[in-house]
Scaffold this motif. Structure first.
Motif, mmCIF file in Angstrom:
data_model
loop_
_atom_site.group_PDB
_atom_site.id
_atom_site.type_symbol
_atom_site.label_atom_id
_atom_site.label_comp_id
_atom_site.label_asym_id
_atom_site.label_seq_id
_atom_site.Cartn_x
_atom_site.Cartn_y
_atom_site.Cartn_z
ATOM 1 N N LYS A 119 2.168 7.767 95.748
ATOM 2 C CA LYS A 119 3.642 8.100 95.368
ATOM 3 C C LYS A 119 4.344 8.159 96.635
ATOM 4 C CE LYS A 119 2.931 9.788 90.976
ATOM 5 N NZ LYS A 119 2.528 10.801 90.246
ATOM 6 N N LEU A 120 3.943 8.648 97.750
ATOM 7 C CA LEU A 120 4.732 8.805 99.128
ATOM 8 C C LEU A 120 4.834 7.569 99.630
ATOM 9 C CD1 LEU A 120 2.666 12.140 100.123
ATOM 10 C CD2 LEU A 120 5.098 12.020 99.360
ATOM 11 N N GLN A 121 5.880 7.150 99.812
ATOM 12 C CA GLN A 121 6.139 5.974 100.400
ATOM 13 C C GLN A 121 7.465 5.934 101.573
ATOM 14 O OE1 GLN A 121 4.416 2.994 100.254
ATOM 15 N NE2 GLN A 121 3.353 4.159 98.472
ATOM 16 N N GLY A 122 7.563 5.032 102.163
ATOM 17 C CA GLY A 122 8.677 4.936 103.161
ATOM 18 C C GLY A 122 8.435 5.841 104.301
ATOM 19 N N PRO A 123 9.495 6.350 105.045
ATOM 20 C CA PRO A 123 9.228 7.296 106.038
ATOM 21 C C PRO A 123 8.566 8.635 105.824
ATOM 22 C CG PRO A 123 11.769 6.556 105.871
ATOM 23 C CD PRO A 123 10.885 6.127 104.730
ATOM 24 N N LEU A 124 8.562 9.122 104.586
ATOM 25 C CA LEU A 124 8.156 10.290 104.075
ATOM 26 C C LEU A 124 6.406 10.000 104.489
ATOM 27 C CD1 LEU A 124 8.574 13.050 103.258
ATOM 28 C CD2 LEU A 124 8.221 12.516 100.966
ATOM 29 N N ARG A 125 6.060 8.786 103.791
ATOM 30 C CA ARG A 125 4.443 8.883 104.023
ATOM 31 C C ARG A 125 4.236 8.854 105.539
ATOM 32 N NH1 ARG A 125 0.841 6.122 100.908
ATOM 33 N NH2 ARG A 125 -0.884 4.858 101.792
ATOM 34 N N GLN A 126 4.870 8.199 106.376
ATOM 35 C CA GLN A 126 4.371 8.465 107.817
ATOM 36 C C GLN A 126 4.554 9.732 108.016
ATOM 37 O OE1 GLN A 126 3.004 6.428 109.670
ATOM 38 N NE2 GLN A 126 3.325 7.726 111.685
ATOM 39 N N ILE A 127 5.566 10.686 107.534
ATOM 40 C CA ILE A 127 5.666 11.918 108.133
ATOM 41 C C ILE A 127 4.330 12.771 107.722
ATOM 42 C CG2 ILE A 127 6.847 13.883 107.319
ATOM 43 C CD1 ILE A 127 9.503 12.095 107.349
ATOM 44 N N PHE A 128 3.825 12.377 106.432
ATOM 45 C CA PHE A 128 2.749 13.105 105.852
ATOM 46 C C PHE A 128 1.527 12.800 106.595
ATOM 47 C CE2 PHE A 128 2.438 16.109 102.398
ATOM 48 C CZ PHE A 128 3.751 16.148 101.916
ATOM 49 N N VAL A 129 1.445 11.518 107.149
ATOM 50 C CA VAL A 129 0.173 11.205 107.808
ATOM 51 C C VAL A 129 0.293 11.845 109.118
ATOM 52 C CG1 VAL A 129 -0.539 9.144 109.443
ATOM 53 C CG2 VAL A 129 -0.014 8.709 106.997
ATOM 54 N N GLU A 130 1.405 12.050 109.674
ATOM 55 C CA GLU A 130 1.533 12.780 111.029
ATOM 56 C C GLU A 130 1.192 14.177 110.820
ATOM 57 O OE1 GLU A 130 5.375 12.627 113.297
ATOM 58 O OE2 GLU A 130 5.208 10.228 112.819
ATOM 59 N N PHE A 131 1.631 14.814 109.734
ATOM 60 C CA PHE A 131 1.076 16.228 109.438
ATOM 61 C C PHE A 131 -0.262 16.382 109.119
ATOM 62 C CE2 PHE A 131 0.157 18.528 105.533
ATOM 63 C CZ PHE A 131 0.421 20.094 105.907
ATOM 64 N N LEU A 132 -0.921 15.476 108.642
ATOM 65 C CA LEU A 132 -2.286 15.751 108.429
ATOM 66 C C LEU A 132 -2.984 15.534 109.709
ATOM 67 C CD1 LEU A 132 -2.751 13.643 105.093
ATOM 68 C CD2 LEU A 132 -3.113 16.153 105.451
ATOM 69 N N ARG A 134 -2.138 15.833 112.693
ATOM 70 C CA ARG A 134 -1.665 17.026 113.515
ATOM 71 C C ARG A 134 -2.717 18.359 113.269
ATOM 72 N NH1 ARG A 134 2.162 18.686 117.161
ATOM 73 N NH2 ARG A 134 2.003 20.868 116.989
ATOM 74 N N SER A 135 -2.623 18.676 111.916
ATOM 75 C CA SER A 135 -3.176 19.694 111.469
ATOM 76 C C SER A 135 -4.582 19.533 111.628
ATOM 77 C CB SER A 135 -2.979 20.044 109.857
ATOM 78 O OG SER A 135 -1.315 19.891 109.628
ATOM 79 N N CYS A 136 -5.159 18.367 111.419
ATOM 80 C CA CYS A 136 -6.608 18.025 111.482
ATOM 81 C C CYS A 136 -7.044 18.343 113.073
ATOM 82 C CB CYS A 136 -6.912 16.692 111.113
ATOM 83 S SG CYS A 136 -8.576 16.187 111.150
ATOM 84 N N THR A 137 -6.309 17.794 113.885
ATOM 85 C CA THR A 137 -6.274 18.030 115.536
ATOM 86 C C THR A 137 -6.279 19.490 115.816
ATOM 87 O OG1 THR A 137 -5.423 15.973 115.624
ATOM 88 C CG2 THR A 137 -6.023 17.217 117.613
ATOM 89 N N ALA A 138 -5.676 20.384 115.192
ATOM 90 C CA ALA A 138 -5.518 21.820 115.350
ATOM 91 C C ALA A 138 -6.801 22.316 114.883
ATOM 92 C CB ALA A 138 -4.320 22.418 114.987
ATOM 93 N N GLU A 139 -7.321 22.006 113.699
ATOM 94 C CA GLU A 139 -8.597 22.877 113.143
ATOM 95 C C GLU A 139 -9.790 22.589 113.735
ATOM 96 O OE1 GLU A 139 -8.262 24.943 110.660
ATOM 97 O OE2 GLU A 139 -6.648 24.738 109.396
ATOM 98 N N PHE A 140 -9.570 21.029 114.226
ATOM 99 C CA PHE A 140 -10.969 20.613 115.160
ATOM 100 C C PHE A 140 -10.902 21.371 116.407
ATOM 101 C CE2 PHE A 140 -13.361 17.207 117.283
ATOM 102 C CZ PHE A 140 -14.559 17.128 116.662
ATOM 103 N N SER A 141 -9.894 21.624 116.846
ATOM 104 C CA SER A 141 -9.803 22.146 118.093
ATOM 105 C C SER A 141 -10.317 23.536 118.104
ATOM 106 C CB SER A 141 -8.357 22.436 118.804
ATOM 107 O OG SER A 141 -8.208 23.218 119.621
ATOM 108 N N GLY A 142 -10.391 24.292 116.931
ATOM 109 C CA GLY A 142 -10.753 25.659 116.801
ATOM 110 C C GLY A 142 -12.453 25.320 116.723
ATOM 111 N N PHE A 143 -12.631 24.195 115.845
ATOM 112 C CA PHE A 143 -14.149 24.146 115.680
ATOM 113 C C PHE A 143 -14.840 23.918 117.020
ATOM 114 C CE2 PHE A 143 -17.014 20.477 115.560
ATOM 115 C CZ PHE A 143 -17.936 21.014 115.066
#
Ligand SMILES: [Fe+2]
Ligand SMILES: [Fe+2]
Length: 323
Positions: A119-132, A134-143
């Motif tokens: 359901k997330l389309q357009g610019p918001l979809r891209q924003i969610f991808v960036e959010f995921l 970035r958060s994934c990289t931060a968590e992986f850095s801790g790992f």
């Protein structure tokens, strides 16, 4: 790790490459069916047709960094023969908490994820991808950092080492859950590639303590503030990952408590005027990074969809921190 320390520059000339991990990392299986490894994944030719396009993180000033440290100094700091301030009973109690593994069955995905992503389309979809991403990289850095500390401290201080290993289990689970979120958008972050290809920022142990303690605690407050806001305003719950933040943030809180105990055992990092100035510098840096991140990724982009304004987010954070 939950918050980011992207703006904190390397203190000096140090900027080392990855210390070689001798053991491939094999985390305990968890219910989100995530496999996490610090070595590059092998790609089976048979799976080519179903593999998600792998992404590399966009390197920006706000991109979460990977960290390495002086592991020899860490060994000295956690040697119970040398450091009489180490409260072994407190670390044993913390270890039992981590062994309980409260969130072992928490990260279970369901069909809501894919439906919400579609359901997330357009610019918001891209924003969610960036959010995921970035958060994934931060968590992986801790790992990566905790896994290596768990390995390197095993002989010197097995209890502290095991806690680091169990914290790396948590971060692997968090990073894996976020990477699974990317699969809802038909993408995957290539963590094996990142492990090998990204530059590692070197921090001396005392700076690792300041930065990771703050990062864990700020991450905790950020998650719980967003969770509480969406609980009272469920109409803005546009992607189910936020529903997991309540238990998730407890992992980050426990990680912060562990660093708090570590620092109590190293009073030289807390009590003189230099330590006080450094603590303030890190407090400012980690908070600024977190605020910039929150401003850019949550408020200007993600949060309008969630209806959480900068003003009420910061008010929530302030109320929580002052408790
Ligand atoms: Fe985490
Ligand atoms: Fe954490």
């Amino acid at each position: 790790m939950a918050a980011e320390m992207a703006l904190i520059k390397p203190i000096s000339k140090f900027n080392r490459t990855l210390p070689k991990f001798r053991n491939p990392i094999t985390p305990k299986p968890c219910y989100s069916y995530v496999k996490m490894s610090s070595s590059a994944p092998t790609t089976s030719p048979k799976k080519k047709s179903t593999a998600k396009p792998k992404k590399a993180i966009k390197e920006t000033l706000l991109a979460p960094r990977f960290y390495t440290t002086d592991f020899d100094e860490m060994e000295t700091l956690f040697n119970t023969e040398i450091n009489k301030n180490l409260n072994e009973a407190e670390f044993e109690a913390l270890l039992q908490e981590f062994k309980t593994d409260y969130n072992q069955t928490h990260f279970v995905r369901n069909k809501e994820f894919k439906e919400a992503a579609d359901k997330l389309q357009g610019p918001l979809r891209q924003i969610f991808v960036e959010f995921l991403e970035r958060s994934c990289t931060a968590e992986f850095s801790g790992f990566l950092l905790y896994k290596e500390l768990g390995r390197r401290l095993k002989k010197t201080n097995p209890v502290v080492a095991e806690i680091f290993s169990l914290m790396s289990r948590d971060e692997a689970r968090h990073a894996g859950f976020l990477n699974k979120g990317l699969s809802d958008f038909n993408l995957a972050l290539d963590l094996g590639f990142l492990t090998k290809a990204r530059k590692y920022t070197f921090f001396k142990p005392k700076f690792i303590f300041y930065a990771t303690y703050l990062s864990e605690k700020i991450g905790y407050w950020r998650y719980i503030t967003i969770y509480r806001h969406l609980k009272t305003n469920p109409e803005y719950q546009c992607y189910p990952i936020f529903k997991y933040f309540e238990n998730w943030c407890q992992d980050e809180n426990r990680h912060g408590d562990f660093f708090s105990a570590l620092m109590k055992a190293q009073p030289q990092f807390l009590n003189d005027w230099k330590a006080k100035l450094w603590s303030r510098f890190f407090c400012l840096s980690v908070n600024s990074t977190s605020c910039l991140y929150v401003k850019n990724y949550y408020f200007h982009r993600t949060i309008p969809k969630l209806s959480l304004t900068v003003k009420n987010y910061m008010a929530g954070l302030r109320d929580n921190v002052s408790q």
